[in-house]
Enzyme design. Structure first.
Site, mmCIF file in Angstrom:
data_model
loop_
_atom_site.group_PDB
_atom_site.id
_atom_site.type_symbol
_atom_site.label_atom_id
_atom_site.label_comp_id
_atom_site.label_asym_id
_atom_site.label_seq_id
_atom_site.Cartn_x
_atom_site.Cartn_y
_atom_site.Cartn_z
ATOM 1 C CG ASP A 129 -0.095 0.211 2.484
ATOM 2 O OD1 ASP A 129 0.607 -0.869 2.698
ATOM 3 O OD2 ASP A 129 -0.632 0.675 3.377
ATOM 4 C CD GLU A 160 4.000 0.713 6.884
ATOM 5 O OE1 GLU A 160 4.830 1.208 7.691
ATOM 6 O OE2 GLU A 160 3.731 1.556 5.749
#
Length: 395
Positions: free
Chosen positions: A81, A143
């Site tokens: 991400d 994350e």
């Protein structure tokens, strides 16, 4: 879209493919996970997709194993991400890799699709080098917002008996070994009072006033930590920090505000536990909560967890530290104040160190980049780690 079955096993080509996926944390990562699975399939690698924190509605983790499919061995870990590009002034399309003067520009190029690209580019060589020890590849979600993807995959791998022993977390560090980082614990605190006309304050309960007193308590605690908190050498600053960063409440001036909230965070050094510091704050807020409840059945304080990222603390004399220093040619064992998934991995029983290509100063900024040289050095680093494992020794 770059065909995962035909893309060359080269970091730059793979990075171009990875950057083309808009994996902003608020969006699904299904497409990039599917692309990585297709690439792994083309190279005959065993993998399993695990649901992310949302149960697999839009978010997924991926675990691949090269060599014997079992626990132990070495892992390389990267999140897929990235942060948004909204409002940022990019010189070119952030989701189309652009090269200029040895720099490769694109969202996530440094944080941390560059390392993920190196992981994937190394797959053919890892297959040749791996013998008795498994090499695990971890691709995680979320994350940038909660790190719950890492927490979820640790639980899933432990349940499946596939937890690696050691891990290289490839966050951008200019390929310097990072053995420790601070944790981050964040909470949103909601205050519920009783509305009324401002001309009759006794008829209501002011949520903003309660919030103001709570913020003052947080400011006092932040000062105490700066003056009296435990010191851990290597961090700047060397103590746990605390701040209120967002606050809101009320509607118009002549109405007693019935609702307010603020966000508070701790950046805790190893040895300070975010949960314990939060519980201490809750105890200090108990009189305020009781006052709000006394004036209204609906009154009170509510706590909403936002982030619980534990600190990382790998001993400087740990075999993984020494091996990383040898492979990178660095004698350092760095400390940083930003967080990574490494603390979660360590608490799951997987010794972890942070070491990856690119500069953290580029993370989250417009025109984010990683250099060709950093990718080339990371390519060599990954293969060197695997070679040491294949030979059955570390030092």
């Amino acid at each position: 879209m770059i065909d995962p079955h035909n893309v060359p096993a080269e970091a730059e080509a793979i990075l171009a493919a990875l950057v083309s996926f808009d994996t902003t944390s608020a969006k699904s990562n299904t497409d990039i996970i599917s692309w990585i699975e297709a690439y792994l399939s083309a190279h005959g690698v065993t993998f399993k997709r695990y649901p992310g924190p949302d149960g697999g509605a839009e978010k997924w983790n991926l675990h691949a194993v090269i060599g014997p499919v079992r626990s132990g061995g070495l892992a390389f870990s990267g999140h897929v991400d990235c942060v948004p590009v909204d409002g940022q002034d990019w010189s070119s399309d952030p989701f189309a890799l652009r090269e200029e003067n040895g720099r490769l520009y694109g969202r996530g190029a440094a944080d941390m699709k560059g390392f993920v690209a190196c992981m994937l580019a190394a797959v053919p060589d890892i297959k040749e080098l791996t013998n008795d020890e498994p090499v695990h590849l971890l691709f995680t979600c979320d994350e940038e917002i909660t790190c719950d993807g890492a927490r979820q995959i640790m639980s899933d791998l432990a349940a499946d008996g596939l937890l690696p022993e050691r891990c290289i977390v490839g966050e951008p560090s200019l390929l310097a070994p990072i053995v420790a980082h601070k944790g981050r614990f964040a909470v949103r605190i909601h205050f519920h009072g009783t509305p009324g006309h401002s001309s009759n304050p006794e008829a209501g309960s002011n949520a903003l006033h309660a919030m103001g007193r709570a913020i003052a308590l947080c400011a006092d605690e932040a000062e105490r930590l700066a003056l009296e908190g435990q010191r851990v050498a290597g961090f700047e600053p060397p103590y746990t920090t605390m701040q209120v960063g967002v606050a809101s409440g009320g509607s118009i001036l002549n109405i007693i505000p019935e609702y307010a909230f603020f966000d508070v965070e701790w950046r805790n050094v190893p040895g300070d536990e975010g949960q314990a510091m939060f519980e201490s704050l809750k105890a200090k807020l108990a009189p305020l909560e009781q006052s709000l409840k006394t004036q209204s059945a609906q009154g009170g304080i509510r706590f909403e967890a936002l982030c619980n990222l534990p600190p990382l603390a790998l001993p400087v004399d740990h075999s993984l530290t020494l091996l990383t220093q040898q492979i990178t040619g660095r004698n350092s064992a760095g400390h940083v104040s930003y967080g990574t998934e490494g603390g979660i991995y360590q608490r799951a029983g997987m010794a972890s160190i942070v070491c990856g290509p690119g500069d953290i100063a580029q993370a989250h900024k417009p025109d984010e980049f990683v250099t060709r040289d950093q990718l080339a050095r990371c390519d060599r680093m990954i293969r060197d780690f695997v070679k040491r494992g294949a030979k059955g020794h570390e030092l």
